[in-house]
Write a protein that holds these residues in place. Structure first.
Motif, short mmCIF file in Angstrom:
data_model
loop_
_atom_site.label_atom_id
_atom_site.label_comp_id
_atom_site.label_asym_id
_atom_site.label_seq_id
_atom_site.Cartn_x
_atom_site.Cartn_y
_atom_site.Cartn_z
N TRP A 1 37.17 16.18 70.52
CA TRP A 1 38.53 15.94 71.32
C TRP A 1 38.55 14.47 71.95
CZ3 TRP A 1 42.60 19.24 71.21
CH2 TRP A 1 43.60 19.17 71.95
N ALA A 2 37.60 14.20 72.46
CA ALA A 2 37.30 12.80 73.10
C ALA A 2 37.36 11.87 72.24
CB ALA A 2 36.00 12.97 74.07
N TYR A 3 36.90 11.78 71.08
CA TYR A 3 36.97 11.10 69.81
C TYR A 3 38.35 10.89 69.48
CZ TYR A 3 35.90 8.81 65.45
OH TYR A 3 35.77 7.82 64.32
N SER A 4 39.18 11.98 69.25
CA SER A 4 40.53 11.55 68.51
C SER A 4 41.78 11.87 69.24
CB SER A 4 40.55 12.54 67.23
OG SER A 4 39.50 11.99 66.41
N TYR A 5 41.73 12.57 70.42
CA TYR A 5 42.89 13.08 71.09
C TYR A 5 43.00 12.46 72.49
CZ TYR A 5 43.44 16.42 67.41
OH TYR A 5 43.56 16.88 66.04
N PRO A 6 44.12 12.46 73.03
CA PRO A 6 44.40 12.21 74.35
C PRO A 6 43.82 13.09 75.43
CG PRO A 6 46.47 11.87 73.30
CD PRO A 6 45.43 12.84 72.32
N PRO A 7 43.30 12.61 76.53
CA PRO A 7 43.74 11.43 77.10
C PRO A 7 42.54 10.27 76.95
CG PRO A 7 42.52 12.78 78.66
CD PRO A 7 42.85 13.70 77.45
N LEU A 8 41.35 10.83 76.24
CA LEU A 8 40.40 9.57 76.05
C LEU A 8 40.46 9.05 74.87
CD1 LEU A 8 37.14 11.80 77.31
CD2 LEU A 8 38.51 9.81 78.40
N ARG A 9 40.65 9.77 73.54
CA ARG A 9 41.03 9.16 72.41
C ARG A 9 40.17 7.85 72.10
NH1 ARG A 9 46.49 7.15 69.46
NH2 ARG A 9 46.05 8.51 67.64
N LEU A 10 38.81 7.98 72.13
CA LEU A 10 37.87 6.83 72.43
C LEU A 10 37.53 6.35 71.21
CD1 LEU A 10 34.94 8.29 74.62
CD2 LEU A 10 36.93 6.83 75.31
N SER A 11 37.92 6.72 69.95
CA SER A 11 37.83 5.99 68.70
C SER A 11 38.99 4.80 68.64
CB SER A 11 38.23 6.94 67.33
OG SER A 11 39.28 7.41 67.57
N TYR A 12 39.92 5.18 69.45
CA TYR A 12 40.76 3.97 69.61
C TYR A 12 40.49 2.97 70.73
CZ TYR A 12 43.95 6.21 65.86
OH TYR A 12 44.34 6.55 64.70
N ARG A 13 40.18 3.45 71.69
CA ARG A 13 39.58 2.52 72.83
C ARG A 13 38.43 2.09 73.04
NH1 ARG A 13 42.24 6.31 77.79
NH2 ARG A 13 44.37 6.15 77.20
N GLY A 14 37.69 2.31 71.91
CA GLY A 14 36.15 1.80 71.75
C GLY A 14 35.19 2.93 72.38
N GLY A 15 34.28 3.10 71.62
CA GLY A 15 33.41 4.19 72.08
C GLY A 15 33.08 5.24 71.13
N GLY A 16 34.03 5.56 70.00
CA GLY A 16 33.95 6.60 69.14
C GLY A 16 32.68 6.66 68.27
N GLU A 17 32.01 5.51 68.05
CA GLU A 17 30.88 5.64 67.30
C GLU A 17 29.79 6.17 68.10
OE1 GLU A 17 32.95 1.68 65.71
OE2 GLU A 17 32.49 2.68 67.79
N ALA A 18 29.64 5.88 69.29
CA ALA A 18 28.57 6.35 70.19
C ALA A 18 28.68 8.06 70.34
CB ALA A 18 28.61 5.80 71.68
N LEU A 19 30.31 8.44 70.33
CA LEU A 19 30.23 10.06 70.33
C LEU A 19 29.91 10.49 69.30
CD1 LEU A 19 33.90 10.49 71.71
CD2 LEU A 19 31.81 10.41 73.06
N GLN A 20 30.01 9.86 68.07
CA GLN A 20 29.38 10.47 66.79
C GLN A 20 27.65 10.47 66.77
OE1 GLN A 20 31.12 8.93 63.00
NE2 GLN A 20 32.56 7.77 64.20
N ALA A 21 27.25 9.41 67.44
CA ALA A 21 25.69 9.28 67.39
C ALA A 21 25.12 10.51 68.23
CB ALA A 21 25.31 8.18 67.67
N VAL A 22 25.99 10.75 69.36
CA VAL A 22 25.36 11.76 70.37
C VAL A 22 25.64 13.11 69.74
CG1 VAL A 22 25.98 12.88 72.54
CG2 VAL A 22 25.67 10.45 72.33
N GLY A 23 26.50 13.50 68.93
CA GLY A 23 26.73 14.65 68.28
C GLY A 23 25.69 15.03 67.35
N VAL A 24 25.60 13.97 66.36
CA VAL A 24 24.88 14.27 65.07
C VAL A 24 23.41 14.16 65.67
CG1 VAL A 24 24.01 13.64 63.05
CG2 VAL A 24 26.54 13.38 63.63
N ALA A 25 22.83 13.41 66.47
CA ALA A 25 21.40 13.04 66.87
C ALA A 25 21.05 13.77 68.15
CB ALA A 25 21.18 11.70 66.96
#
Length: 266
Positions: A102-126
């Protein structure tokens, strides 16, 4: 947890959790990114979404419904495992897994568009996935090998950056602030190498935390990571960019597989 029997029923439940989480991510991200995916003229097997919405093979409503079904099923599996295994933390971890997307793709954070989406992926998988499996199998939170997670976080971050390389033009056009869109694919490829280098530097400490030693097999992820910037030029839409992404994925998979195989053999 070393030396204790593996509960096969729990293993199946954990794998089902991982499958449902992956499907939720694919469906929910496809729904959120459909406009950006329509602009993507350089999709690959690694990136650009599933293309089912872009090509009209499924409707947005069908994709959205599938995402909700997977999210509900993921929570149900987690509640069942939590009760069966006496591991209540599995439920908040499942909620966290959903929240990361949700934080990656959806408002209000939508971090994949604001920067930081890659870090969210890493936290989830690792982070989330290994901790979920560990707790489900009866591990105590205080004895979780955090140093091993620290070892794997940089290479997972590198892999997340790599899968964005082919989408650089459409991401930049859509205002999606992935690292390749911000600094360009060539510079990002050196960042991928540096992050994998950090994983290699942490390998002796991470492996020692679970009673293992870092041996010559670590040359496999090292060589794969080195290939990422050396396969050039690799503009989006070229076969070379797919080779570059495949090399980054190989480096991460090898870094993950090495401690797992050595733990299984010990």
């Amino acid at each position: 947890m070393r030396g204790q029997p593996l509960d096969l029923g729990t293993l199946v439940g954990v794998q089902l959790f991982g499958l449902l989480d992956q499907l939720f991510i694919v469906y929910a991200n496809d729904w959120a990114d459909q406009e950006t995916d329509r602009r993507n003229r350089t999709p690959t097997v690694f990136s650009g979404g599933s293309r089912v919405l872009v090509e009209g093979r499924l409707s947005p409503r069908a994709i959205g419904t599938a995402a909700l079904v997977c999210a509900g099923s993921l929570l149900a599996v987690s509640v069942g495992l939590a009760v069966a295994r006496g591991a209540p933390l599995l439920v908040p971890l499942a909620v966290l897994a959903l929240g990361l997307l949700w934080a990656y793709s959806y408002p209000p954070l939508r971090l994949s568009y604001r920067g930081g989406g890659e870090a969210l992926q890493a936290v989830g998988v690792a982070g989330v996935l290994p901790l979920y499996g560990y707790l489900a199998q009866g591990g105590a939170l205080g004895s979780f090998p955090w140093a091993l997670v620290a070892l794997l976080l940089p290479t997972h971050l590198a892999c997340s950056i790599a899968t964005a390389l082919p989408d650089e033009p459409s991401d930049r056009e859509s205002g999606k602030l992935t690292l390749p869109a911000r600094i360009g694919g060539e510079r990002a490829s050196w960042g991928i190498l540096a992050l994998n280098g950090l994983t290699l530097a942490l390998a002796p400490f991470g492996m020692a935390s679970v009673g293992l030693s870092a041996g010559a097999w670590w040359l496999v992820p090292a060589l794969a990571a080195l290939a990422v910037p050396l396969v050039r030029p690799a503009p989006p839409g070229s076969k070379r960019v797919q080779v570059r992404v495949a090399a980054a994925i190989t480096a991460t998979l090898a870094a993950v597989a090495l401690p797992l195989l050595l733990l299984a053999a010990s």
